[in-house]
Scaffold this motif. Structure first.
Motif, PDB file in Angstrom:
ATOM      1  N   ALA A 118      49.034  30.051  44.388  1.00 40.36           N
ATOM      2  CA  ALA A 118      49.366  29.417  45.669  1.00 40.36           C
ATOM      3  C   ALA A 118      50.545  30.101  46.364  1.00 40.36           C
ATOM      4  O   ALA A 118      50.670  30.006  47.588  1.00 40.36           O
ATOM      5  N   LEU A 119      51.398  30.775  45.608  1.00 37.86           N
ATOM      6  CA  LEU A 119      52.597  31.395  46.175  1.00 37.86           C
ATOM      7  C   LEU A 119      52.395  32.845  46.596  1.00 37.86           C
ATOM      8  O   LEU A 119      53.206  33.390  47.348  1.00 37.86           O
ATOM      9  N   LEU A 120      51.338  33.491  46.101  1.00 35.27           N
ATOM     10  CA  LEU A 120      51.115  34.891  46.445  1.00 35.27           C
ATOM     11  C   LEU A 120      51.012  35.079  47.960  1.00 35.27           C
ATOM     12  O   LEU A 120      50.419  34.253  48.660  1.00 35.27           O
ATOM     13  N   PRO A 121      51.583  36.158  48.481  1.00 33.81           N
ATOM     14  CA  PRO A 121      51.411  36.446  49.917  1.00 33.81           C
ATOM     15  C   PRO A 121      49.933  36.540  50.284  1.00 33.81           C
ATOM     16  O   PRO A 121      49.081  36.876  49.439  1.00 33.81           O
ATOM     17  N   ASP A 122      49.628  36.279  51.522  1.00 40.20           N
ATOM     18  CA  ASP A 122      48.234  36.260  51.957  1.00 40.20           C
ATOM     19  C   ASP A 122      47.534  37.597  51.726  1.00 40.20           C
ATOM     20  O   ASP A 122      46.322  37.625  51.471  1.00 40.20           O
ATOM     21  N   ASP A 123      48.274  38.708  51.831  1.00 39.34           N
ATOM     22  CA  ASP A 123      47.653  40.018  51.690  1.00 39.34           C
ATOM     23  C   ASP A 123      47.707  40.556  50.260  1.00 39.34           C
ATOM     24  O   ASP A 123      47.413  41.725  50.027  1.00 39.34           O
ATOM     25  N   VAL A 124      48.084  39.712  49.306  1.00 34.95           N
ATOM     26  CA  VAL A 124      48.147  40.115  47.894  1.00 34.95           C
ATOM     27  C   VAL A 124      47.155  39.273  47.101  1.00 34.95           C
ATOM     28  O   VAL A 124      47.140  38.042  47.209  1.00 34.95           O
ATOM     29  N   THR A 125      46.312  39.933  46.324  1.00 36.94           N
ATOM     30  CA  THR A 125      45.269  39.210  45.582  1.00 36.94           C
ATOM     31  C   THR A 125      45.522  39.170  44.083  1.00 36.94           C
ATOM     32  O   THR A 125      44.773  38.523  43.356  1.00 36.94           O
ATOM     33  N   GLU A 126      46.568  39.868  43.598  1.00 39.57           N
ATOM     34  CA  GLU A 126      46.835  39.894  42.164  1.00 39.57           C
ATOM     35  C   GLU A 126      48.281  39.491  41.877  1.00 39.57           C
ATOM     36  O   GLU A 126      49.203  39.908  42.589  1.00 39.57           O
ATOM     37  N   GLY A 127      48.462  38.684  40.836  1.00 40.77           N
ATOM     38  CA  GLY A 127      49.791  38.297  40.390  1.00 40.77           C
ATOM     39  C   GLY A 127      49.876  38.381  38.876  1.00 40.77           C
ATOM     40  O   GLY A 127      48.846  38.451  38.185  1.00 40.77           O
ATOM     41  N   THR A 128      51.095  38.390  38.345  1.00 39.67           N
ATOM     42  CA  THR A 128      51.284  38.534  36.900  1.00 39.67           C
ATOM     43  C   THR A 128      52.294  37.508  36.391  1.00 39.67           C
ATOM     44  O   THR A 128      53.188  37.071  37.119  1.00 39.67           O
ATOM     45  N   ILE A 129      52.129  37.171  35.117  1.00 35.33           N
ATOM     46  CA  ILE A 129      53.050  36.260  34.433  1.00 35.33           C
ATOM     47  C   ILE A 129      53.360  36.859  33.066  1.00 35.33           C
ATOM     48  O   ILE A 129      52.446  37.180  32.298  1.00 35.33           O
ATOM     49  N   SER A 130      54.630  37.016  32.758  1.00 35.59           N
ATOM     50  CA  SER A 130      55.021  37.456  31.411  1.00 35.59           C
ATOM     51  C   SER A 130      55.233  36.235  30.531  1.00 35.59           C
ATOM     52  O   SER A 130      55.650  35.171  30.994  1.00 35.59           O
ATOM     53  N   THR A 131      54.950  36.390  29.232  1.00 38.29           N
ATOM     54  CA  THR A 131      55.070  35.263  28.312  1.00 38.29           C
ATOM     55  C   THR A 131      55.503  35.762  26.946  1.00 38.29           C
ATOM     56  O   THR A 131      55.490  36.959  26.671  1.00 38.29           O
ATOM     57  N   LEU A 132      55.890  34.808  26.087  1.00 38.33           N
ATOM     58  CA  LEU A 132      56.392  35.213  24.781  1.00 38.33           C
ATOM     59  C   LEU A 132      55.275  35.808  23.923  1.00 38.33           C
ATOM     60  O   LEU A 132      54.093  35.471  24.088  1.00 38.33           O
ATOM     61  N   PRO A 133      55.640  36.708  22.987  1.00 35.41           N
ATOM     62  CA  PRO A 133      54.631  37.434  22.196  1.00 35.41           C
ATOM     63  C   PRO A 133      54.127  36.598  21.016  1.00 35.41           C
ATOM     64  O   PRO A 133      54.435  36.869  19.856  1.00 35.41           O
ATOM     65  N   LEU A 134      53.372  35.584  21.351  1.00 40.83           N
ATOM     66  CA  LEU A 134      52.756  34.633  20.428  1.00 40.83           C
ATOM     67  C   LEU A 134      53.766  33.657  19.848  1.00 40.83           C
ATOM     68  O   LEU A 134      53.702  32.470  20.094  1.00 40.83           O
ATOM     69  N   GLU A 193      40.354  32.376  39.640  1.00 40.01           N
ATOM     70  CA  GLU A 193      40.006  33.408  40.612  1.00 40.01           C
ATOM     71  C   GLU A 193      38.758  33.018  41.405  1.00 40.01           C
ATOM     72  O   GLU A 193      38.681  33.261  42.616  1.00 40.01           O
ATOM     73  N   GLU A 194      37.792  32.414  40.738  1.00 37.91           N
ATOM     74  CA  GLU A 194      36.596  31.968  41.461  1.00 37.91           C
ATOM     75  C   GLU A 194      36.961  30.946  42.530  1.00 37.91           C
ATOM     76  O   GLU A 194      36.379  30.926  43.617  1.00 37.91           O
ATOM     77  N   LEU A 195      37.945  30.096  42.211  1.00 37.09           N
ATOM     78  CA  LEU A 195      38.331  29.022  43.123  1.00 37.09           C
ATOM     79  C   LEU A 195      39.208  29.517  44.262  1.00 37.09           C
ATOM     80  O   LEU A 195      39.051  29.080  45.413  1.00 37.09           O
ATOM     81  N   THR A 196      40.131  30.435  43.977  1.00 44.75           N
ATOM     82  CA  THR A 196      41.160  30.817  44.952  1.00 44.75           C
ATOM     83  C   THR A 196      41.023  32.235  45.486  1.00 44.75           C
ATOM     84  O   THR A 196      41.654  32.576  46.494  1.00 44.75           O
ATOM     85  N   GLY A 197      40.273  33.087  44.796  1.00 46.91           N
ATOM     86  CA  GLY A 197      40.212  34.488  45.169  1.00 46.91           C
ATOM     87  C   GLY A 197      41.422  35.277  44.698  1.00 46.91           C
ATOM     88  O   GLY A 197      41.557  36.465  45.027  1.00 46.91           O
ATOM     89  N   LYS A 198      42.321  34.659  43.934  1.00 47.69           N
ATOM     90  CA  LYS A 198      43.524  35.306  43.429  1.00 47.69           C
ATOM     91  C   LYS A 198      43.376  35.577  41.933  1.00 47.69           C
ATOM     92  O   LYS A 198      43.007  34.687  41.165  1.00 47.69           O
ATOM     93  N   SER A 199      43.663  36.810  41.529  1.00 50.34           N
ATOM     94  CA  SER A 199      43.556  37.216  40.133  1.00 50.34           C
ATOM     95  C   SER A 199      44.942  37.176  39.490  1.00 50.34           C
ATOM     96  O   SER A 199      45.844  37.901  39.906  1.00 50.34           O
ATOM     97  N   ILE A 200      45.091  36.342  38.481  1.00 50.08           N
ATOM     98  CA  ILE A 200      46.363  36.218  37.766  1.00 50.08           C
ATOM     99  C   ILE A 200      46.181  36.797  36.366  1.00 50.08           C
ATOM    100  O   ILE A 200      45.245  36.432  35.635  1.00 50.08           O
ATOM    101  N   ARG A 201      47.084  37.712  36.000  1.00 51.22           N
ATOM    102  CA  ARG A 201      47.031  38.329  34.671  1.00 51.22           C
ATOM    103  C   ARG A 201      48.301  38.000  33.890  1.00 51.22           C
ATOM    104  O   ARG A 201      49.371  37.820  34.463  1.00 51.22           O
ATOM    105  N   ILE A 202      48.147  37.946  32.577  1.00 50.16           N
ATOM    106  CA  ILE A 202      49.227  37.553  31.674  1.00 50.16           C
ATOM    107  C   ILE A 202      49.644  38.760  30.835  1.00 50.16           C
ATOM    108  O   ILE A 202      48.797  39.525  30.372  1.00 50.16           O
ATOM    109  N   GLY A 203      50.957  38.913  30.626  1.00 47.31           N
ATOM    110  CA  GLY A 203      51.458  39.981  29.780  1.00 47.31           C
ATOM    111  C   GLY A 203      52.297  39.429  28.639  1.00 47.31           C
ATOM    112  O   GLY A 203      53.350  38.825  28.875  1.00 47.31           O
ATOM    113  N   LEU A 204      51.813  39.597  27.395  1.00 44.22           N
ATOM    114  CA  LEU A 204      52.654  39.277  26.248  1.00 44.22           C
ATOM    115  C   LEU A 204      53.811  40.275  26.208  1.00 44.22           C
ATOM    116  O   LEU A 204      53.599  41.476  26.364  1.00 44.22           O
TER     117      LEU A 204
END
Length: 311
Positions: A126-142, A171-182
């Motif tokens: 919901a926070l991504l700029p209108d012209d950006v379709t991909e976002g990332t989230i870093s998380t703890l390594p398990l 992504e199907e719902l919003t068109g925004k692709s969110i990826r996670i990085g351990l």
């Protein structure tokens, strides 16, 4: 800030806000006013990317109140700021007087970690700029390395697989692709990039990859070129990188070097310390353990997980 890569893609450089701890939505809004907008103005940029840290309470306030979420996005726009990444590693209490091992809770064996990360993904979409379709989230390594047995590993694997399914649906719902990085970190179940290959290839989805933290990479004496090549060969994606330096002590046997290192030992965070020996890495969970006695051999350089600004 946005940069154009030689291959034509856009690279986003963001200012990470977890250096200014805030547990509530009001605290986050104050960060934007007191820190992020002044940095943007000092750089002379029309827009500045920020890597938000949304603690449990702040995330809950936003996920349960659409008006508050719209208000946050409007505040970002008003101050010339944009968000394409979140730091999802700390859960709460990151500004407490003593954090230490608590930063690793809840881990990926706890359903609350999955629920919180799912909320963060929905918020980021919901926070991504209108012209950006991909976002990332870093998380703890398990999880922290102990206790972590086969049962815990299976629970973490199941949670990540469930998260990947939820990200597909998002992504199907919003068109925004969110990826996670351990984010491999010394002392954790996934301490190095090599440790990440097995659990991530088991999940087998480009949605979940590695967040390269250059301080952690250096602390574990990993060679960046070799690490990146191994991840590429294994098909593990790198959605995000975090840029800072580690403490390096070339001659830790010298009393004056020990004294200098001791000044960086403090009660809030762990500063895992490592040295490289013929038998492999040796380390302590915290810097004070290393400088106080003979917990580490001191015939070779030491490095400590103390995030030093690149400048």
């Amino acid at each position: 800030m946005r940069f154009r890569h030689p291959d034509g893609s856009t690279v986003h450089l963001s200012y990470c806000t977890n250096v200014h701890p805030a547990e509530t939505l009001d605290g986050v809004l104050a960060q934007l006013r007191d820190h992020c907008e002044p940095v943007r103005k000092r750089l002379g940029r029309d827009r500045l990317g920020i890597g938000l840290w949304l603690a449990k309470d702040a995330a809950h306030a936003l996920i349960t109140d659409p008006a508050a979420l719209r208000g946050l996005r409007a505040e970002l726009d008003r101050r010339g700021l944009e968000v394409v990444t979140l730091n999802g590693f700390p859960y709460e209490g990151f500004g407490a007087e003593e954090v230490k091992y608590r930063v690793y809770k809840p881990d990926w064996t706890d359903p609350e970690r999955l629920a919180h990360t799912t909320d963060l993904a929905r918020l980021l979409a919901a926070l991504l700029p209108d012209d950006v379709t991909e976002g990332t989230i870093s998380t703890l390594p398990l999880a922290w390395r102990t206790p972590f047995d086969d049962t815990a590993a299976e629970a973490a694997h199941t949670a990540l697989a469930t998260l990947a399914e939820r990200l597909d649906a998002l992504e199907e719902l919003t068109g925004k692709s969110i990826r996670i990085g351990l984010e491999p970190e010394p002392g954790c179940t996934v301490e190095t990039t090599a440790d990440a290959i097995r659990p991530l290839t088991a999940v087998a989805t480009p949605r979940i990859g590695i967040c390269i933290d250059t301080c952690h990479l250096a602390t574990s004496f990993e060679d960046p070129e070799a690490a990146l090549a191994a991840l590429a060969a294994a098909g593990v994606t790198i959605p995000k990188a975090q840029l800072s330096a580690a403490l390096h002590a070339e001659e830790p046997h010298l009393p004056e070097v020990r004294t200098a290192l001791a000044a960086f030992a403090e009660p809030r965070f762990l500063h895992q310390t490592r040295t490289r020996t013929a038998a492999g890495l040796r380390g302590t969970d915290d810097l004070d353990e290393a400088v106080a006695g003979r917990a580490l051999p001191d015939g070779a350089p030491w490095r400590a997980n103390f995030h030093v600004p690149l400048h």
